[in-house]
Structure formats: structure tokens, C-alpha cells
Design an enzyme around this catalytic site. Sequence first.
Site, PDB file in Angstrom:
ATOM      1  N   ALA A 128       0.822  -1.212   0.000  1.00 45.18           N
ATOM      2  CA  ALA A 128       0.000   0.000   0.000  1.00 45.18           C
ATOM      3  C   ALA A 128       0.853   1.258   0.000  1.00 45.18           C
ATOM      4  O   ALA A 128       1.515   1.577   0.996  1.00 45.18           O
ATOM      5  CB  ALA A 128      -0.935  -0.001   1.210  1.00 45.18           C
TER       6      ALA A 128
ATOM      7  N   GLU B 249      -2.681   6.631  -2.428  1.00 45.72           N
ATOM      8  CA  GLU B 249      -3.654   7.288  -1.563  1.00 45.72           C
ATOM      9  C   GLU B 249      -4.645   8.073  -2.422  1.00 45.72           C
ATOM     10  O   GLU B 249      -4.396   8.292  -3.621  1.00 45.72           O
ATOM     11  CB  GLU B 249      -2.944   8.230  -0.583  1.00 45.72           C
TER      12      GLU B 249
ATOM     13  N   ILE C  74     -14.667  -7.483 -34.492  1.00 40.48           N
ATOM     14  CA  ILE C  74     -14.751  -8.592 -35.447  1.00 40.48           C
ATOM     15  C   ILE C  74     -15.865  -9.562 -35.069  1.00 40.48           C
ATOM     16  O   ILE C  74     -16.574 -10.090 -35.925  1.00 40.48           O
ATOM     17  CB  ILE C  74     -13.392  -9.318 -35.540  1.00 40.48           C
TER      18      ILE C  74
ATOM     19  N   GLU D  41       0.212   0.625 -11.538  1.00 37.06           N
ATOM     20  CA  GLU D  41       1.680   0.515 -11.492  1.00 37.06           C
ATOM     21  C   GLU D  41       2.354   1.392 -12.539  1.00 37.06           C
ATOM     22  O   GLU D  41       3.319   1.004 -13.191  1.00 37.06           O
ATOM     23  CB  GLU D  41       2.100  -0.950 -11.618  1.00 37.06           C
TER      24      GLU D  41
END
Length: 390
Positions: free
Chosen positions: A127, A130, A338, A364
Site C-alpha cells: 500500500a 492514496e 470482429i 503501477e
Amino acid sequence: MDFSLSDEERAVRETARTFITREVMPLEQEALRRERAHQPGLERSELRELQLKAKKFGFWGLSTPEQYGGMDLPAVLQSLIWTEVGRTFVQFKFGGEADNILYYANDAQKAEYLVPTIEGDRISCFAITEPGAGSDAANIKLSARQDGDDWILNGEKTFITNGNEADFVIVVAVTDKEKGVRGGGTTAFLVDREMGWRSEFIQTMGEGGPAALIFDNVRVPARNILGEIGQGFELGMKWIGKGRYLIPSNALGIAERALGMAIEYANTRETFGARIGTNQAIQWMIADSEVELEAARWLILKAAWTVDQGADPRHASSMAKLYGANMVNNVVDRVMQIHGGMGYTRELPIERWYRQVRLMRIYEGTDEMQRLIISRDLLRGFTKIGGHLA
């Protein structure tokens, strides 16, 4: 110049492909059915069972050092394997892994956190993000205040992968506001859920979802500091950096599988008395997808190769992440086009991929952050146009 895979690389890739094809892909229809019923496609116990089966195939701890029972594979081999994992949308990953920065733990922490995570007995999450510090990771506010031999953590982290399932978190907090985040003012802590933090599920357009982690006067003993005081931001960047060639490696597998589906459909679906693959519009979508896929492949393998050479991989990894994430979004979009209306249904995995791969351009390191890194490296002379061949 040799662009071929070695015999070892080819053998490992084929073994991984065999496992994914035999053991994971047969679960796809059930996974789709569960997800349509708003259930997890794969339960934790089922994932564990698959990981143990994979261990019998020889796949356990792809990046884990041998002293911890892992394979400690080169980055190129890891990239090839993650591509095979990407061929299925079942949320599978090989076991025996732990966050790369957990290896900075001391011996006591390794026994309590690292080893149980590798063995699958504990689940971790990392973590740093924020509500006001996403791409700007240096703007984190969650604070850690020293109180005797403990630290008191207050604040919130958000969009945390595994945050709802984890029993401990590696959290980066501000420990010295005056020094600033980049000046040694942050520290990483190992915080058990039972110490008092809570998680809140965040609904997204994809399957499953990340979590918000709430820290309200959470008391953490000083022995739970990971690494050194002031090393938090540095560790955070090491954690983020690893994913920048593995995420697009996974994207390759998705794009290959999806494009294969499009080619098969174009060769069988008929409109106006002819197979749709005879239409130039369809042919061009297939051609563009193949070109982009192949270009991404070599950018990704170059980034992994750079890691194996012991060189700084940041520039190469940013290019791989930027191009690979956009490539898979383009390919899946064309594959849906498609397939027409059928591609938009939840009977096929295409719409699921459509939602899944959109995240690859965000987490990331957003597209914009990768472009910033790439351009900054060139403008400041940190790298040359053409890289190591310049």
C-alpha cells in the site's frame, strides 16, 4: 544477432503452456458462469489447489530465491511464463511468491511474514497509493508518529490489490514530514490486520476489486519496520518497478489468445454469402493487431533481458509497459469488433478482457507517467536514442 529462444526457454514455456491448457483453461466456462452470477471466478481454495498442481509440474516461486524453495528464474523466463498465464482469463497465478521488498526483512520478520507468504499460509498486500497520491506517489500523507517503542499510523490508502483478502500489509507512511518523501521522510511498516486497520471494497468495471485501507490510530511496534527508517519511498519504487515488464508480458498472452479467436471467427463466420475474413476491413484489423503484438513482444523481452544483464531497466520497462498496455487494449477492441454483437455478450470472454485490460494503462504507472519517464531520460541524457545499440 539471434532472436530465437534457447532450448531451456522453449522447454519451460511449453511446459507452462501445457499446464495452463490442461489444468486452467477447462475452468473458464465455470468461471464465466460464476462471474455472471456476481461470484468470484476462482475461490481461494481452488487457486491453492491449482498452485499445488503447478508445483508438481515444477512451477513454484518463479522469482523466489532457491534458498526459500523457489526457482529464481531469469527475467526473460519469467516474462515468457507470465505470457502463458495471460492466455487464460481465469485469475490464476503460480504460487510460492512474495513481494520482492519482503526480502529486505530481518530474520525475525522473514520467519513471521516472508516464509509463510511464500508457502501460501499468509496473504500480503502493498500500500502506497492514496486518494491524493496516485501517479504522484511522493505526495503521500498517511502518517506514522512515534510513541515510545511503537508507531501510531493514521490515514488512508486506496486501490490496493489484495487489500480485501490480505492478513498483513506492507504500508509506506510519512515518518518525518520535514525531510519530505524523496528525502528519507517515509518508512515501510509490516502491519497485521489484527493490529486494527480495516479494508473497504471498491467496486470497479473489472471483476473483483481493490480495497481502501483505513488506519485509525493503528499501533505498530518498532520491530515491524521493514528495512530502515527513511527507506519507505525507495522500497515502494522497487516494488512498482518489477511489474513494469511482467504486466505487459501478461498482456501478450491475452492479445495472442484474443487474436487467435478473431482469426478463427473470421474464417468461419459468414455474411452475404462469404466468410468475413475475405473482407478487407477485417483483414486490416487482424494485420494491425499482429504488427502491434509483435512489436510489443520485442519491447517486453528487451526489458526483461535488460534486467538479466544487471543494467538499469527503468527506461526499457517503461517503454514495454506503455506500448504493451496500449497494444492489448487495441487488439481486444478489434477482436470485439470482429465478433460483432456476440463479442459484446458475457457468453464469451472478450467483453471481460475489454474491461480487464483497460486497467493495464493505469496501475503501477499510468501511460502518462511512462511517457514522462521515457522523455525525461532522453531530455536529461540518461539514455540515448536506440538504447544499448546506439
